[in-house]
Design a protein around this motif. Structure first.
Motif, PDB file in Angstrom:
ATOM      1  N   GLU A 399      39.681  50.267  28.096  1.00 49.00           N
ATOM      2  CA  GLU A 399      40.215  51.549  28.563  1.00 49.00           C
ATOM      3  C   GLU A 399      39.061  52.439  29.018  1.00 49.00           C
ATOM      4  OE1 GLU A 399      42.596  53.332  25.582  1.00 49.00           O
ATOM      5  OE2 GLU A 399      44.081  51.706  25.520  1.00 49.00           O
ATOM      6  N   LEU A 400      39.249  53.038  30.198  1.00 48.82           N
ATOM      7  CA  LEU A 400      38.236  53.925  30.777  1.00 48.82           C
ATOM      8  C   LEU A 400      38.918  55.215  31.215  1.00 48.82           C
ATOM      9  CD1 LEU A 400      35.311  54.399  31.772  1.00 48.82           C
ATOM     10  CD2 LEU A 400      35.989  53.340  33.946  1.00 48.82           C
ATOM     11  N   HIS A 401      38.508  56.337  30.615  1.00 46.87           N
ATOM     12  CA  HIS A 401      39.133  57.621  30.923  1.00 46.87           C
ATOM     13  C   HIS A 401      38.037  58.684  31.090  1.00 46.87           C
ATOM     14  CE1 HIS A 401      43.108  55.999  30.067  1.00 46.87           C
ATOM     15  NE2 HIS A 401      42.630  55.507  28.912  1.00 46.87           N
ATOM     16  N   GLN A 402      38.356  59.691  31.881  1.00 47.03           N
ATOM     17  CA  GLN A 402      37.420  60.795  32.084  1.00 47.03           C
ATOM     18  C   GLN A 402      38.158  62.110  31.911  1.00 47.03           C
ATOM     19  OE1 GLN A 402      35.848  61.098  36.060  1.00 47.03           O
ATOM     20  NE2 GLN A 402      37.802  60.597  37.041  1.00 47.03           N
ATOM     21  N   SER A 403      37.398  63.120  31.487  1.00 48.32           N
ATOM     22  CA  SER A 403      37.919  64.484  31.345  1.00 48.32           C
ATOM     23  C   SER A 403      36.837  65.446  31.791  1.00 48.32           C
ATOM     24  CB  SER A 403      38.342  64.741  29.894  1.00 48.32           C
ATOM     25  OG  SER A 403      37.208  64.704  29.045  1.00 48.32           O
ATOM     26  N   ALA A 404      37.124  66.716  31.625  1.00 46.82           N
ATOM     27  CA  ALA A 404      36.141  67.718  32.063  1.00 46.82           C
ATOM     28  C   ALA A 404      34.865  67.660  31.233  1.00 46.82           C
ATOM     29  CB  ALA A 404      36.751  69.108  31.975  1.00 46.82           C
ATOM     30  N   GLY A 405      34.961  67.138  30.003  1.00 49.51           N
ATOM     31  CA  GLY A 405      33.799  67.161  29.140  1.00 49.51           C
ATOM     32  C   GLY A 405      33.065  65.857  29.004  1.00 49.51           C
ATOM     33  N   THR A 472      33.378  52.082  21.270  1.00 50.55           N
ATOM     34  CA  THR A 472      33.603  53.229  22.159  1.00 50.55           C
ATOM     35  C   THR A 472      32.263  53.807  22.598  1.00 50.55           C
ATOM     36  OG1 THR A 472      35.641  53.761  20.970  1.00 50.55           O
ATOM     37  CG2 THR A 472      34.718  55.464  22.417  1.00 50.55           C
ATOM     38  N   VAL A 473      32.106  53.918  23.916  1.00 50.09           N
ATOM     39  CA  VAL A 473      30.908  54.549  24.501  1.00 50.09           C
ATOM     40  C   VAL A 473      31.357  55.830  25.181  1.00 50.09           C
ATOM     41  CG1 VAL A 473      28.947  54.286  26.043  1.00 50.09           C
ATOM     42  CG2 VAL A 473      29.905  52.278  24.882  1.00 50.09           C
ATOM     43  N   ARG A 474      30.740  56.947  24.790  1.00 50.56           N
ATOM     44  CA  ARG A 474      31.128  58.252  25.351  1.00 50.56           C
ATOM     45  C   ARG A 474      29.924  58.876  26.062  1.00 50.56           C
ATOM     46  NH1 ARG A 474      34.597  62.710  22.143  1.00 50.56           N
ATOM     47  NH2 ARG A 474      36.126  61.066  22.543  1.00 50.56           N
ATOM     48  N   PHE A 475      30.101  59.109  27.352  1.00 53.18           N
ATOM     49  CA  PHE A 475      29.082  59.770  28.177  1.00 53.18           C
ATOM     50  C   PHE A 475      29.404  61.253  28.233  1.00 53.18           C
ATOM     51  CE2 PHE A 475      29.451  55.417  29.608  1.00 53.18           C
ATOM     52  CZ  PHE A 475      28.146  55.013  29.808  1.00 53.18           C
ATOM     53  N   HIS A 476      28.402  62.074  27.988  1.00 57.42           N
ATOM     54  CA  HIS A 476      28.611  63.511  28.009  1.00 57.42           C
ATOM     55  C   HIS A 476      28.677  64.024  29.443  1.00 57.42           C
ATOM     56  CE1 HIS A 476      28.141  63.751  23.693  1.00 57.42           C
ATOM     57  NE2 HIS A 476      27.060  62.993  23.805  1.00 57.42           N
ATOM     58  N   ARG A 477      29.175  65.238  29.587  1.00 54.57           N
ATOM     59  CA  ARG A 477      29.433  65.789  30.909  1.00 54.57           C
ATOM     60  C   ARG A 477      28.178  65.912  31.747  1.00 54.57           C
ATOM     61  NH1 ARG A 477      32.281  71.680  32.138  1.00 54.57           N
ATOM     62  NH2 ARG A 477      32.410  71.436  34.392  1.00 54.57           N
ATOM     63  N   ARG A 478      27.011  66.159  31.108  1.00 58.91           N
ATOM     64  CA  ARG A 478      25.773  66.316  31.883  1.00 58.91           C
ATOM     65  C   ARG A 478      25.353  65.023  32.545  1.00 58.91           C
ATOM     66  NH1 ARG A 478      21.658  67.167  26.771  1.00 58.91           N
ATOM     67  NH2 ARG A 478      22.261  65.317  25.590  1.00 58.91           N
ATOM     68  N   SER A 479      25.963  63.885  32.121  1.00 59.81           N
ATOM     69  CA  SER A 479      25.665  62.615  32.753  1.00 59.81           C
ATOM     70  C   SER A 479      26.564  62.349  33.933  1.00 59.81           C
ATOM     71  CB  SER A 479      25.814  61.460  31.740  1.00 59.81           C
ATOM     72  OG  SER A 479      24.911  61.606  30.678  1.00 59.81           O
ATOM     73  N   VAL A 480      27.562  63.207  34.172  1.00 57.43           N
ATOM     74  CA  VAL A 480      28.512  63.004  35.261  1.00 57.43           C
ATOM     75  C   VAL A 480      28.110  63.865  36.439  1.00 57.43           C
ATOM     76  CG1 VAL A 480      30.934  63.131  35.925  1.00 57.43           C
ATOM     77  CG2 VAL A 480      30.313  62.566  33.575  1.00 57.43           C
ATOM     78  N   PRO A 481      28.010  63.300  37.662  1.00 56.04           N
ATOM     79  CA  PRO A 481      27.601  64.119  38.801  1.00 56.04           C
ATOM     80  C   PRO A 481      28.658  65.136  39.174  1.00 56.04           C
ATOM     81  CG  PRO A 481      28.230  61.906  39.519  1.00 56.04           C
ATOM     82  CD  PRO A 481      28.277  61.899  38.034  1.00 56.04           C
TER      83      PRO A 481
END
Length: 481
Positions: A399-405, A472-481
């Motif tokens: 499962e791969l999901h994204q949000s604002a954070g 579960t691997v969680r990337f923080h928002r600062r890693s998202v362009p």
């Protein structure tokens, strides 16, 4: 063309030489401007001094001109010419004229003054103004083959039966004033040359003192051992302390890298040496065994050991390449959804061979800032572990999901799972659970953890329900362009 040829040579100059050249050039330019200003000042001073002598002589002569019986009479004062005699090598010329150009006495052929550009009051010998009845004009001309400075003074005489201007013209050659200007200019030049030498010496000393900490730093680095990566302890100015701090930080990182490489080499040697020894022992046993069925089972164990060794070597090589990529490449935007889908397609057939299905559910256009090669290694290791430890007939869910954070990637299997006490230990290199009978190198999750840390992401292990493991691997928002 010359500049193109000289630039490489200039680039190789030392900092001391460049600073000396720049400061020397600036001092030379300032000195030349000072010499020019001094020469101009010397000429003006000499001109003003001797013009005052001419002015004083003309005033004295003008005061001795009177009107007698309707005629102009000039009684030339001796003091006027004694004043001009202060320049003994110069010749003096004079002329006294009446109204209408009448010649009274003196040199009749003296050059006439140019058209008057303005009038000026003159100073008498006491320093006060000579009065409203005087006008003066100064000019240069050639007379009898010599350069002469002339002063023309006009005095207004007003009597009952006479009214008009009397003109007194006094000239003097310029030998004395030229000599005075040269003397003042020479003294100024000597002073400027002395100041130039002192300033250049002080600048040289200042440059030497400024660069001395760099020489101490160079000696501290050149004299230490190649294996000494301890922090530098050198007294340097504040500006150079940043450089020392950067060097110390670099050596600290290099020391950590070398220590990690040493530990990794020792562990890798141990992990490779053990299966090699077992492989040789099993092969020797198979060689000595006469029973065909038993020899076949022994050869099967040889193949299993060879597969395990191959997996370990491949993981070690992948980790070496990964470490190089992480240190040599910059982060770039990576389409994580595309990367995960490509890996699912590549691993679908090996998973089916083990009776495991792969299921993907997630958002599209999921981007993270990172290293594509490293992220691929991380996701591949997590998926391969999930497939390896899943029971036949089960499913691995991705499962791969994204949000604002944040961006979240979760991989869930239905295998035996990992006890809570061992979950922190599985991130160590070459760690394998004592009760684990399945093949593996013990590097998969360690590599995944290293990649996640590099991307400032969190990697978490949790239990799946009713059985299995969720990574579960969680990337923080600062890693998202």
């Amino acid at each position: 063309m010359w500049s193109k040829m000289r630039l490489p040579e200039l680039a190789r100059w030392s900092i001391r030489r460049k600073l000396l050249w720049v400061t020397g050039l600036l001092l030379l330019i300032v000195s030349l401007l000072a010499v020019r200003a001094a020469q101009s000042y010397a000429q003006r001073s000499a001109q003003l001094s001797y013009d005052r002598l001419l002015n004083g002589a003309a005033l004295q002569i003008a005061e001795q001109i009177s009107l007698r019986h309707g005629k102009l009479v000039a009684d030339l004062p001796r003091a006027a010419f004694e004043t001009l005699a202060l320049a003994p090598d110069d010749r003096v010329y004079y002329r006294i004229g009446g109204p209408g150009g009448e010649h009274i006495t003196g040199y009749a052929d003296l050059p006439r003054p140019p058209a008057r550009q303005g009038e000026e009051r003159v100073l008498d010998s006491s320093g006060g103004t000579a009065g409203d009845g005087f006008r003066t004009q100064v000019f240069d001309a050639d007379y009898r083959g010599e350069a002469v400075r002339f002063l023309v003074l006009e005095r207004l005489l007003t009597e009952t039966d006479f009214s008009g201007f009397v003109q007194i013209q006094v000239g003097q050659t310029v030998l004395a004033r030229t000599a005075l200007a040269d003397d003042i200019g020479l003294r100024a030049l000597q002073l400027i040359a002395l100041l130039f030498g002192v300033a250049l010496l002080l600048v040289s000393v200042g440059i030497w003192m400024t660069l001395r900490p760099l020489e101490r730093l160079n000696r501290a680095l050149s004299t230490r051992s190649s294996v000494d990566l301890s922090p530098l302890d050198v007294a340097v100015p504040r500006e150079i302390s940043k450089l020392v701090g950067t060097i110390n930080h670099f050596m600290q990182q290099l020391g950590g890298t070398l220590d990690g490489l040493q530990r990794f080499t020792s562990e890798a040697a141990h992990q490779i040496r053990t299966p090699l020894a077992g492989l040789r022992s099993q092969a020797q046993n198979a060689l000595d065994e006469d029973d065909a069925s038993l020899r076949r089972r022994q050869l099967g164990r040889v193949l299993e050991s060879a597969d395990r060794l191959t997996d370990t070597v491949n993981q070690l090589l992948n980790q070496a390449v990964l470490a190089h990529r992480l240190r040599s490449q910059q982060m770039q935007p990576v389409a994580l959804d595309t990367l995960v889908l490509e890996l699912c397609r590549e691993l679908a057939l090996p998973a089916l061979e083990q009776g495991v299905e792969l299921g993907f559910e997630g958002d599209s256009e999921v981007w993270v800032q990172g290293n594509a090669f490293a992220l691929r290694q991380m996701v591949q290791n997590i998926l391969e572990n999930a497939i390896r430890y899943s029971d036949p007939g089960s499913e691995v869910r991705i499962e791969l999901h994204q949000s604002a954070g944040h961006v979240s990637l979760a991989v869930a299997d239905a295998g035996p799972g990992i006890p809570d006490a061992e979950k922190p230990l599985v991130f160590e290199r070459f760690y394998r659970s004592p009760g684990n009978s399945r093949t593996g190198s013990g590097l998969g999750l360690a590599i995944a953890k290293e990649v996640a840390s590099y991307h400032r992401a969190t990697l978490k292990l949790s239990d799946n329900q009713p059985a299995g493991l969720v990574v579960t691997v969680r990337f923080h928002r600062r890693s998202v362009p």
